[in-house]
Design a protein around this motif. Structure first.
Motif, PDB file in Angstrom:
ATOM      1  N   TRP A  27     -30.861  25.044  13.576  1.00  0.00           N
ATOM      2  CA  TRP A  27     -29.872  24.973  12.503  1.00  0.00           C
ATOM      3  C   TRP A  27     -28.597  24.302  13.002  1.00  0.00           C
ATOM      4  N   PHE A  28     -28.256  24.548  14.267  1.00  0.00           N
ATOM      5  CA  PHE A  28     -27.055  23.932  14.837  1.00  0.00           C
ATOM      6  C   PHE A  28     -27.305  22.467  15.172  1.00  0.00           C
ATOM      7  N   GLY A  31     -26.409  20.803  11.990  1.00  0.00           N
ATOM      8  CA  GLY A  31     -24.958  20.717  11.879  1.00  0.00           C
ATOM      9  C   GLY A  31     -24.399  19.629  12.779  1.00  0.00           C
ATOM     10  N   SER A  56     -24.391  24.243   9.659  1.00  0.00           N
ATOM     11  CA  SER A  56     -25.170  25.060  10.596  1.00  0.00           C
ATOM     12  C   SER A  56     -25.439  26.449  10.034  1.00  0.00           C
TER      13      SER A  56
END
Length: 145
Positions: A27-28, A31, A56
């Motif tokens: 997820w990061f 981002g 994120s």
């Protein structure tokens, strides 16, 4: 953070995810990719960082439960996970304060604790297993008693 910084962050997050397969850093990486794109477009650093955080955590909270459900759908429950909801008979009075309690479930004796504090469950009572914590059954008195 410049283009190189966002690129490094993206690669590091992807590398950690590839090494662990734990769905923790992907997820990061998303981002970071958004931050990289905004940096290339010449958007200010503050907006890049805000976009990184929003994307994120948005991906984390909105897609992680669905991803885990999809990934874990073929996972078989262990015997411990299948115990929740089963009935057991109390063989030693359950008293959380005294640290006592035992029950027989499927022919095995388990240490038992009441789900609600202050509740005592007498010997011979049928209980429903709510969960398993370590080697203890967390139970509550069955409605059938």
């Amino acid at each position: 953070m410049g283009i190189l910084g966002w690129l490094i962050a993206f690669v590091v997050f992807l590398g950690i995810e590839a090494a662990t397969f734990a769905l923790t850093t992907i997820w990061f990486a998303g981002g970071s990719l958004v931050g990289l794109i905004l940096c290339i477009l010449g958007v200010g650093r503050r907006i890049q960082l805000v976009a990184f955080v929003i994307v994120s955590f948005g991906l984390l909270f909105l897609t992680r439960p669905l991803a885990l459900q999809y990934i874990n759908r073929r996972t078989k429950k262990t015997n411990v996970e299948e115990i929740a909801g089963k009935q057991a008979r109390i063989t030693e009075e359950v008293d959380n304060e005294a640290g006592t309690g035992a029950a027989v479930l499927n022919g095995q004796t388990w240490t038992v604790r009441a789900a609600k504090a202050g509740v005592r469950i007498p010997v011979g009572t049928m209980v429903t297993v709510n969960s398993v914590e370590g080697v203890k059954l967390i139970v509550e008195q069955s409605e059938k008693n």
